[in-house]
Scaffold this motif. Structure first.
Motif, PDB file in Angstrom:
ATOM      1  N   LEU A  55       3.616  -9.564   4.980  1.00  0.00           N
ATOM      2  CA  LEU A  55       3.847  -8.802   5.888  1.00  0.00           C
ATOM      3  C   LEU A  55       4.794  -7.603   6.038  1.00  0.00           C
ATOM      4  O   LEU A  55       4.821  -6.558   6.202  1.00  0.00           O
ATOM      5  CB  LEU A  55       4.180  -9.636   7.051  1.00  0.00           C
ATOM      6  N   VAL A  56       6.274  -7.989   5.078  1.00  0.00           N
ATOM      7  CA  VAL A  56       7.299  -6.678   4.682  1.00  0.00           C
ATOM      8  C   VAL A  56       6.095  -5.543   3.941  1.00  0.00           C
ATOM      9  O   VAL A  56       6.634  -4.541   4.227  1.00  0.00           O
ATOM     10  CB  VAL A  56       7.936  -8.007   3.855  1.00  0.00           C
ATOM     11  N   GLY A  57       4.865  -5.847   2.871  1.00  0.00           N
ATOM     12  CA  GLY A  57       4.834  -5.439   1.666  1.00  0.00           C
ATOM     13  C   GLY A  57       3.690  -4.418   3.437  1.00  0.00           C
ATOM     14  O   GLY A  57       3.679  -2.866   2.893  1.00  0.00           O
ATOM     15  N   MET A  58       3.192  -4.941   3.716  1.00  0.00           N
ATOM     16  CA  MET A  58       2.409  -4.187   4.496  1.00  0.00           C
ATOM     17  C   MET A  58       3.265  -3.017   6.266  1.00  0.00           C
ATOM     18  O   MET A  58       2.892  -2.084   5.914  1.00  0.00           O
ATOM     19  CB  MET A  58       1.551  -4.543   5.782  1.00  0.00           C
ATOM     20  N   ILE A  59       4.396  -3.342   6.207  1.00  0.00           N
ATOM     21  CA  ILE A  59       5.649  -2.987   6.798  1.00  0.00           C
ATOM     22  C   ILE A  59       6.108  -1.784   5.590  1.00  0.00           C
ATOM     23  O   ILE A  59       5.937  -0.256   6.292  1.00  0.00           O
ATOM     24  CB  ILE A  59       6.862  -3.551   7.136  1.00  0.00           C
ATOM     25  N   LEU A  60       6.111  -1.776   4.412  1.00  0.00           N
ATOM     26  CA  LEU A  60       6.265  -0.788   3.675  1.00  0.00           C
ATOM     27  C   LEU A  60       6.076   0.010   3.053  1.00  0.00           C
ATOM     28  O   LEU A  60       6.425   1.007   3.319  1.00  0.00           O
ATOM     29  CB  LEU A  60       7.354  -1.433   2.076  1.00  0.00           C
ATOM     30  N   LEU A  61       4.272  -0.403   3.169  1.00  0.00           N
ATOM     31  CA  LEU A  61       2.973   0.536   3.546  1.00  0.00           C
ATOM     32  C   LEU A  61       3.046   1.648   4.279  1.00  0.00           C
ATOM     33  O   LEU A  61       2.997   2.964   4.128  1.00  0.00           O
ATOM     34  CB  LEU A  61       1.936  -0.065   2.899  1.00  0.00           C
ATOM     35  N   LEU A  62       3.275   1.135   5.938  1.00  0.00           N
ATOM     36  CA  LEU A  62       3.201   2.235   6.284  1.00  0.00           C
ATOM     37  C   LEU A  62       4.312   2.413   7.081  1.00  0.00           C
ATOM     38  O   LEU A  62       4.051   3.691   6.767  1.00  0.00           O
ATOM     39  CB  LEU A  62       2.928   0.834   7.566  1.00  0.00           C
ATOM     40  N   ARG A  63       5.442   2.455   6.744  1.00  0.00           N
ATOM     41  CA  ARG A  63       6.836   3.462   7.085  1.00  0.00           C
ATOM     42  C   ARG A  63       6.427   4.404   5.827  1.00  0.00           C
ATOM     43  O   ARG A  63       6.767   5.260   6.406  1.00  0.00           O
ATOM     44  CB  ARG A  63       7.870   1.884   6.924  1.00  0.00           C
ATOM     45  N   ASP A  64       6.013   4.027   4.527  1.00  0.00           N
ATOM     46  CA  ASP A  64       6.421   4.786   3.487  1.00  0.00           C
ATOM     47  C   ASP A  64       5.746   6.122   3.647  1.00  0.00           C
ATOM     48  O   ASP A  64       5.787   7.166   3.671  1.00  0.00           O
ATOM     49  CB  ASP A  64       6.215   4.816   2.352  1.00  0.00           C
ATOM     50  N   VAL A  65       4.373   5.680   4.707  1.00  0.00           N
ATOM     51  CA  VAL A  65       3.423   7.065   4.797  1.00  0.00           C
ATOM     52  C   VAL A  65       4.134   7.573   6.012  1.00  0.00           C
ATOM     53  O   VAL A  65       3.277   8.585   6.288  1.00  0.00           O
ATOM     54  CB  VAL A  65       1.875   6.560   4.541  1.00  0.00           C
ATOM     55  N   GLY A  66       5.341   7.270   6.438  1.00  0.00           N
ATOM     56  CA  GLY A  66       5.558   7.801   7.124  1.00  0.00           C
ATOM     57  C   GLY A  66       5.633   7.701   9.137  1.00  0.00           C
ATOM     58  O   GLY A  66       5.990   8.176   9.950  1.00  0.00           O
TER      59      GLY A  66
END
Lengths: 147, 147
Positions: A55-66
């Motif tokens: 879940l945290v990985g998914m959040i990071l992924l989405l946050r990182d792309v803006g």
DNA sequence: CAAGGGCTTCAAGTATGCTTGAAGTCAATA
DNA sequence: TATTGACTTCAAGCATACTTGAAGCCCTTG
């Protein structure tokens, strides 16, 4: 010393932080915002299921792309039974991502050009100015976002 | 009424704002930060050369793909005669962009998968978890950035 | 010559995404 | 039993990127 409990799959906040590279303060903040479901407690301390790492990985992924955290929340929180609204949200976000990718590639081309170009006429190259014109034309889109 | 002066190619801040979709307040702020060179003045008012439109386009492009304004500044300010340091900066930024593009594509795949996937086992798909694992592995990189 | 529109500066406010510090709880270990 | 270390809450602080508001200047038009 606190060893990782092999018998129990649940993680403390420190372990989740270590596993994901996200500070404990940030994890608590994300929980407050509703991005991470309120975890179980053992004598007051949070215990996360192993799936929280993804879940945290998914959040990071989405946050990182803006995406903002509020947008991320809309994408990662359990959806109400595959509703049409949720599907439409995902489709919109997908389109936004496609656009981000295109912009990143344009920026890449622009910088690469800056590296390749002799020195001064940086902004005179037709290739380069075409990229900028495309971005400026997309300005209306930018305004649509911020609204 | 203030018509666009055909004889004079220089733009007022309002005209530049309209041409680029960037608020006048933001343009002044960018000037304060040094992203935009201090323009000439006509009775106290800023007059921009036409080339400022492209400069602003470049700033938008870089800002949109996730560079901070300070980073953008380093990329758009006139470089000291193609110095080695500047070239290295650009190469670093190029690498960062490549990574951003890769991440955006990973996020795209993740969301597209969310759309395609039946309903519950979202995080169980090997394809999907591979993407997340890649992002989590790249966490060290994230920390290197923030330093 | 008065009004209006767009410009000016400067200070303060806002939104996002956190971090930091104070004060305290809890469980394991010396 | 005292200390250590990781955890807890809550409030305040900080960086980034602007926006907003107040007060005023300058030029054009009625």
């Amino acid at each position: 010393m606190l060893e990782v409990n092999m018998a129990d799959e649940r993680l403390t906040i420190g372990e989740l932080a270590k596993a994901t590279g996200v500070a404990t303060s940030a994890l608590r903040y994300w929980e407050d915002l509703g991005l991470i479901p309120v975890p179980a407690r053992v004598s007051g301390q949070r215990r996360y299921p192993a799936s929280s790492v993804e879940l945290v990985g998914m959040i990071l992924l989405l946050r990182d792309v803006g995406f903002t955290l509020r947008e991320v929340k809309a994408l990662v929180t359990p959806r109400p039974e595959k509703s049409r609204a949720w599907q439409e949200l995902q489709e919109r976000k997908l389109a936004e991502l496609d656009e981000r990718i295109a912009q990143a590639q344009a920026a890449r081309t622009a910088i690469a050009h800056g590296l390749a170009c002799p020195h001064e006429d940086f902004y005179d190259c037709p290739n380069f100015t075409a990229i900028l014109a495309a971005r400026l034309a997309g300005a209306s889109l930018q305004e649509a976002h911020s609204h």
